[in-house]
Design a protein around this motif. Structure first.
Motif, PDB file in Angstrom:
ATOM      1  N   VAL A   1      -4.003   6.641  -3.059  1.00 27.85           N
ATOM      2  CA  VAL A   1      -3.524   5.562  -2.189  1.00 27.85           C
ATOM      3  C   VAL A   1      -3.556   4.354  -3.274  1.00 27.85           C
ATOM      4  O   VAL A   1      -4.684   4.342  -4.199  1.00 27.85           O
ATOM      5  N   VAL A   2      -2.528   3.761  -3.465  1.00 31.29           N
ATOM      6  CA  VAL A   2      -2.332   2.657  -4.496  1.00 31.29           C
ATOM      7  C   VAL A   2      -1.907   1.587  -4.228  1.00 31.29           C
ATOM      8  O   VAL A   2      -1.404   1.223  -2.812  1.00 31.29           O
ATOM      9  N   LEU A   3      -2.215   0.197  -4.725  1.00 30.97           N
ATOM     10  CA  LEU A   3      -1.687  -1.041  -4.506  1.00 30.97           C
ATOM     11  C   LEU A   3      -0.471  -1.166  -5.457  1.00 30.97           C
ATOM     12  O   LEU A   3      -0.687  -0.822  -6.689  1.00 30.97           O
ATOM     13  N   ALA A   4       0.734  -1.620  -5.199  1.00 29.17           N
ATOM     14  CA  ALA A   4       1.666  -2.014  -6.081  1.00 29.17           C
ATOM     15  C   ALA A   4       2.415  -3.478  -5.866  1.00 29.17           C
ATOM     16  O   ALA A   4       2.414  -3.732  -4.770  1.00 29.17           O
ATOM     17  N   TRP A   5       2.482  -4.092  -6.906  1.00 32.83           N
ATOM     18  CA  TRP A   5       3.317  -5.370  -6.991  1.00 32.83           C
ATOM     19  C   TRP A   5       4.242  -5.457  -7.957  1.00 32.83           C
ATOM     20  O   TRP A   5       4.022  -4.865  -9.051  1.00 32.83           O
TER      21      TRP A   5
ATOM     22  N   ILE B   1       0.863  -1.248  -0.112  1.00 32.05           N
ATOM     23  CA  ILE B   1      -0.004  -0.158  -0.131  1.00 32.05           C
ATOM     24  C   ILE B   1       0.981   1.326  -0.056  1.00 32.05           C
ATOM     25  O   ILE B   1       1.652   1.239   0.933  1.00 32.05           O
ATOM     26  N   LEU B   2       0.797   1.996  -1.207  1.00 31.03           N
ATOM     27  CA  LEU B   2       1.712   3.196  -1.320  1.00 31.03           C
ATOM     28  C   LEU B   2       0.826   4.431  -1.307  1.00 31.03           C
ATOM     29  O   LEU B   2      -0.277   4.609  -1.710  1.00 31.03           O
ATOM     30  N   ARG B   3       1.252   5.318  -0.789  1.00 35.80           N
ATOM     31  CA  ARG B   3       0.709   6.855  -0.886  1.00 35.80           C
ATOM     32  C   ARG B   3       1.495   7.783  -1.555  1.00 35.80           C
ATOM     33  O   ARG B   3       2.658   8.100  -0.987  1.00 35.80           O
ATOM     34  N   ASP B   4       0.976   8.249  -2.669  1.00 40.75           N
ATOM     35  CA  ASP B   4       1.712   9.438  -3.341  1.00 40.75           C
ATOM     36  C   ASP B   4       3.030   8.821  -3.733  1.00 40.75           C
ATOM     37  O   ASP B   4       4.037   9.494  -3.493  1.00 40.75           O
ATOM     38  N   PRO B   5       3.167   7.625  -4.365  1.00 38.85           N
ATOM     39  CA  PRO B   5       4.474   7.180  -4.509  1.00 38.85           C
ATOM     40  C   PRO B   5       5.110   7.915  -5.844  1.00 38.85           C
ATOM     41  O   PRO B   5       4.724   8.235  -6.589  1.00 38.85           O
TER      42      PRO B   5
ATOM     43  N   THR C   1       9.259   7.613   4.693  1.00 36.39           N
ATOM     44  CA  THR C   1       8.017   7.086   4.040  1.00 36.39           C
ATOM     45  C   THR C   1       6.857   8.049   4.245  1.00 36.39           C
ATOM     46  O   THR C   1       5.747   7.693   3.862  1.00 36.39           O
ATOM     47  N   GLY C   2       7.008   9.319   4.637  1.00 39.96           N
ATOM     48  CA  GLY C   2       5.989   9.984   5.069  1.00 39.96           C
ATOM     49  C   GLY C   2       5.569  10.850   3.664  1.00 39.96           C
ATOM     50  O   GLY C   2       6.373  10.745   2.822  1.00 39.96           O
ATOM     51  N   SER C   3       4.404  11.335   3.664  1.00 40.85           N
ATOM     52  CA  SER C   3       3.739  11.930   2.585  1.00 40.85           C
ATOM     53  C   SER C   3       3.672  13.488   2.574  1.00 40.85           C
ATOM     54  O   SER C   3       3.169  14.064   1.788  1.00 40.85           O
ATOM     55  N   THR C   4       4.327  13.989   3.506  1.00 40.38           N
ATOM     56  CA  THR C   4       4.670  15.358   3.845  1.00 40.38           C
ATOM     57  C   THR C   4       5.778  15.888   3.693  1.00 40.38           C
ATOM     58  O   THR C   4       6.928  15.227   4.560  1.00 40.38           O
TER      59      THR C   4
ATOM     60  N   THR D   1      -8.597   8.247  -2.921  1.00 47.19           N
ATOM     61  CA  THR D   1      -7.875   9.263  -2.397  1.00 47.19           C
ATOM     62  C   THR D   1      -8.160   9.566  -0.916  1.00 47.19           C
ATOM     63  O   THR D   1      -9.485   9.334  -0.608  1.00 47.19           O
ATOM     64  N   GLU D   2      -7.278  10.079  -0.331  1.00 46.59           N
ATOM     65  CA  GLU D   2      -7.613  10.593   1.190  1.00 46.59           C
ATOM     66  C   GLU D   2      -7.396  12.144   1.286  1.00 46.59           C
ATOM     67  O   GLU D   2      -6.387  12.515   0.890  1.00 46.59           O
ATOM     68  N   HIS D   3      -8.432  12.635   2.214  1.00 44.41           N
ATOM     69  CA  HIS D   3      -8.209  14.112   2.488  1.00 44.41           C
ATOM     70  C   HIS D   3      -7.013  14.159   3.515  1.00 44.41           C
ATOM     71  O   HIS D   3      -6.923  13.369   4.490  1.00 44.41           O
ATOM     72  N   ARG D   4      -6.476  15.298   3.621  1.00 43.32           N
ATOM     73  CA  ARG D   4      -5.292  15.652   4.615  1.00 43.32           C
ATOM     74  C   ARG D   4      -6.138  16.224   5.864  1.00 43.32           C
ATOM     75  O   ARG D   4      -6.738  17.114   5.827  1.00 43.32           O
TER      76      ARG D   4
END
Length: 287
Positions: A261-265, A142-146, A196-199, A161-164
């Protein structure tokens, strides 16, 4: 000469330790033997993996790229030989923080009902922006804004998508506000996870970012810094759901862009149940 697992472990030890001396001690071999093993691997691959021009060894560009492949290969072998996993083949879902937020429990329970013979292991991996999926520590992440370079060798599926939210001490003046802006936070020290942060500072307009940033290594340390009044932070609604804390207030941010938010593999997949997990996760977040 055919390279084998011994060569990969030798290379990874050198990459991790930065010197042949420490790597040799870690592997309980002599320095000449370890240097010879590294040369054999480089000769087999036809590329130079390690720059030996300095006292502290550094990986070449080819070495950095090969390190991820080597880590994934060694992790796969170790998992296959793990006695604790004999007779089962768990599907490993990596995340850096907050998993799928409010959807996490639903996903785990629905997976257990639909696939009782395939354990789904949720792994929080704090030290890797790709949540282990590039290095064989997870099968799906699970990755956020990769970052784009993270995705070059991965397949992805966008989930939501998630609100901040602004994250502030619950006894501070900002906690009483119904909503906040990025400018409201800029005067305070801002806790950020650089791995790992999105900020990042780039969330603020040029010249309007926080005067001081406090680096933290994981979500627990981030929350403690905020709860103790040392900093404020920015996160998403997933953190609101997963990390309730009486010493922290979550306040909607009005001018911060949402997080994807994405799934990656990897392709080919490292576990045959990856497609089923991707399909189920898409269903869960859509419900």
């Amino acid at each position: 000469m055919t390279a084998d697992l011994r060569h990969l472990r030798a290379f990874l030890a050198i990459a991790a330790e930065g010197t042949v001396t420490r790597a040799a001690a870690r592997l309980h071999v002599t320095q000449p033997a370890l240097s010879r093993t590294l040369r054999q691997l480089e000769q087999h691959l036809g590329v130079r993996l390690v720059d030996r021009s300095t006292h502290h060894l550094r990986l070449t560009a080819a070495g950095e790229a090969y390190r991820q492949r080597a880590e994934a290969a060694v992790a796969a072998v170790d998992a296959a030989l793990d006695p604790a996993r004999a007779g089962t083949w768990p599907l490993r879902l990596g995340h850096a923080w907050s998993a799928l937020g409010v959807h996490t429990t639903t996903l785990l329970r629905r997976w257990a009902r639909a696939h009782p013979d395939v354990p789904l292991e949720l792994l929080r991996i704090d030290d890797d922006r790709a949540a282990g999926v590039l290095r064989g520590r997870s099968d799906v992440a699970i990755l956020r804004d990769p970052a784009p370079d993270t995705l070059t060798s991965l397949r992805t599926a966008t989930l939501l998508t998630e609100h901040r939210f602004a994250v502030v001490p619950s006894d501070g003046p900002l906690a009483a506000r119904p909503e906040l802006s990025l400018a409201d936070l800029a005067a305070e020290p801002v806790a950020m996870n650089p791995i790992t942060g999105s900020t990042t500072r780039g969330l603020w307009p040029p010249g309007a970012g926080p005067a001081r940033v406090i680096d933290v290594g994981n979500t627990d340390d981030w929350l403690i810094a905020i709860a103790a009044g040392r900093a404020v932070g920015v996160s998403t609604e997933a953190t609101v759901a997963v990390y309730p804390n009486p010493d922290v207030a979550y306040v909607p941010l009005t001018d911060a862009p949402p997080v994807t938010v994405v799934l990656a593999w990897p392709e080919p997949v490292t576990h045959p149940s990856v497609p089923a997990l991707v399909a189920l996760a898409s269903e869960v977040v859509a419900d």
